[in-house]
Design a protein around this motif. Structure first.
Motif, short mmCIF file in Angstrom:
data_model
loop_
_atom_site.label_atom_id
_atom_site.label_comp_id
_atom_site.label_asym_id
_atom_site.label_seq_id
_atom_site.Cartn_x
_atom_site.Cartn_y
_atom_site.Cartn_z
N UNK A 96 0.82 -1.21 0.00
CA UNK A 96 0.00 0.00 0.00
C UNK A 96 0.86 1.26 0.00
N UNK A 97 1.97 1.23 0.72
CA UNK A 97 2.90 2.38 0.71
C UNK A 97 3.43 2.64 -0.69
N UNK A 98 3.77 1.56 -1.41
CA UNK A 98 4.29 1.73 -2.76
C UNK A 98 3.23 2.30 -3.72
N UNK A 99 1.96 2.14 -3.36
CA UNK A 99 0.86 2.70 -4.16
C UNK A 99 0.61 4.17 -3.80
N UNK A 100 1.26 4.65 -2.73
CA UNK A 100 1.11 6.05 -2.33
C UNK A 100 0.24 6.29 -1.11
N UNK A 101 -0.33 5.21 -0.53
CA UNK A 101 -1.17 5.36 0.66
C UNK A 101 -0.32 5.78 1.86
N UNK A 102 -0.94 6.47 2.80
CA UNK A 102 -0.28 6.96 4.01
C UNK A 102 -0.33 5.89 5.10
N UNK A 103 0.46 4.84 4.94
CA UNK A 103 0.51 3.75 5.92
C UNK A 103 1.36 4.21 7.10
N UNK A 104 0.88 3.90 8.30
CA UNK A 104 1.60 4.32 9.51
C UNK A 104 2.01 3.11 10.34
N UNK A 105 3.15 3.23 10.99
CA UNK A 105 3.63 2.17 11.88
C UNK A 105 3.04 2.39 13.27
N UNK A 106 2.65 1.31 13.92
CA UNK A 106 2.21 1.37 15.31
C UNK A 106 3.44 1.32 16.20
N UNK A 107 3.36 2.00 17.33
CA UNK A 107 4.46 1.93 18.29
C UNK A 107 4.53 0.52 18.85
N UNK A 108 5.72 -0.04 18.86
CA UNK A 108 5.91 -1.40 19.39
C UNK A 108 6.03 -1.33 20.90
N UNK A 109 5.26 -2.16 21.57
CA UNK A 109 5.33 -2.22 23.03
C UNK A 109 6.49 -3.08 23.49
N UNK A 110 6.80 -4.08 22.69
CA UNK A 110 7.90 -4.99 23.00
C UNK A 110 8.83 -5.01 21.79
N UNK A 111 10.12 -4.75 21.99
CA UNK A 111 11.05 -4.72 20.84
C UNK A 111 11.15 -6.06 20.11
N UNK A 112 10.74 -7.15 20.76
CA UNK A 112 10.80 -8.46 20.11
C UNK A 112 9.58 -8.74 19.22
N UNK A 113 8.54 -7.92 19.33
CA UNK A 113 7.34 -8.11 18.51
C UNK A 113 7.62 -7.74 17.06
N UNK A 114 6.88 -8.40 16.16
CA UNK A 114 6.95 -8.02 14.75
C UNK A 114 6.35 -6.62 14.60
N UNK A 115 6.85 -5.84 13.64
CA UNK A 115 6.27 -4.51 13.45
C UNK A 115 4.82 -4.63 12.99
N UNK A 116 4.01 -3.67 13.40
CA UNK A 116 2.59 -3.64 13.01
C UNK A 116 2.31 -2.29 12.36
N UNK A 117 1.38 -2.29 11.43
CA UNK A 117 1.08 -1.09 10.66
C UNK A 117 -0.43 -0.90 10.57
N UNK A 118 -0.83 0.33 10.24
CA UNK A 118 -2.26 0.59 10.03
C UNK A 118 -2.45 1.61 8.91
N UNK A 119 -3.61 1.50 8.26
CA UNK A 119 -3.99 2.42 7.20
C UNK A 119 -5.19 3.23 7.67
N UNK A 120 -5.05 4.55 7.84
CA UNK A 120 -6.20 5.38 8.19
C UNK A 120 -7.19 5.43 7.03
N UNK A 121 -8.49 5.33 7.37
CA UNK A 121 -9.56 5.36 6.37
C UNK A 121 -10.58 6.39 6.81
N UNK A 122 -11.03 7.21 5.88
CA UNK A 122 -12.06 8.20 6.20
C UNK A 122 -13.42 7.70 5.72
N UNK A 123 -14.45 7.98 6.53
CA UNK A 123 -15.84 7.64 6.21
C UNK A 123 -16.53 8.96 5.90
N UNK A 124 -16.73 9.25 4.63
CA UNK A 124 -17.28 10.54 4.22
C UNK A 124 -18.65 10.37 3.56
N UNK A 125 -19.56 11.26 3.94
CA UNK A 125 -20.90 11.28 3.35
C UNK A 125 -21.09 12.50 2.46
#
Length: 160
Positions: free
Chosen positions: A44-73
């Motif tokens: 998704x990042x390579x497509x230009x989306x604004x993907x964000x990394x989540x803060x890792x609570x434990x340095x041994x955890x795999x990195x986690x990411x999220x994509x913000x989505x807007x709900x517009x009417x």
């Protein structure tokens, strides 16, 4: 750019009501984020989306990411459907009832986002807008018991 469909996703940072928060001004936007694995985040990042990394609570955890989505009417409202009664009942959610998702116990979500390519001065990117979402509600034993099919109701003035 084509729509992107996600199956059986987890969502975080639910704010379908558009309530003011530290990251959302008063009268703000209705938003949520989709949890992504590293491969999805890279694609998704390579497509230009604004993907964000989540803060890792434990340095041994795999990195986690999220994509913000807007709900517009504003232009074309999204189609949001609650699925319940073990898949037999569907309820369309509109702008007046979409805030219910903030508090719903969710079993499963399938959704499609509509990418919007934006450009402003020297910046550009792709913003994710919700197009379609099916939310399967986690039902408890009372929901299941009282959703049993008792047959069609017969009007009082019905004659055979």
């Amino acid at each position: 750019m084509n729509d992107v469909t996600f199956r059986n996703v987890r969502i975080i940072f639910r704010n379908f009501a558009g309530a003011p928060t530290r990251f959302n001004a008063a009268g703000g936007k209705r938003t949520f984020s989709i949890l992504l694995n590293e491969n999805e985040a890279n694609e998704l990042s390579s497509m230009g989306f604004n993907v964000k990394a989540l803060k890792q609570r434990d340095p041994d955890d795999d990195p986690a990411f999220h994509l913000p989505v807007e709900v517009s009417y504003r232009v074309k409202p999204p189609r949001i459907v609650f699925v319940s009664n073990q898949g037999r009942k569907r309820t369309v959610i509109d702008e007046d009832t979409v805030s219910l998702i903030d508090y719903t116990e969710i079993e499963k979500i399938d959704l499609t986002i509509n990418p919007y390519q934006w450009e402003m001065e020297n910046a550009h990117g792709v913003k994710a807008y919700l197009k379609t979402m099916y939310v399967t509600i986690r039902e408890d034993e009372l929901d299941i018991e009282y959703a049993q099919d008792f047959g069609p109701e017969v009007p009082a003035d019905y004659e055979e």
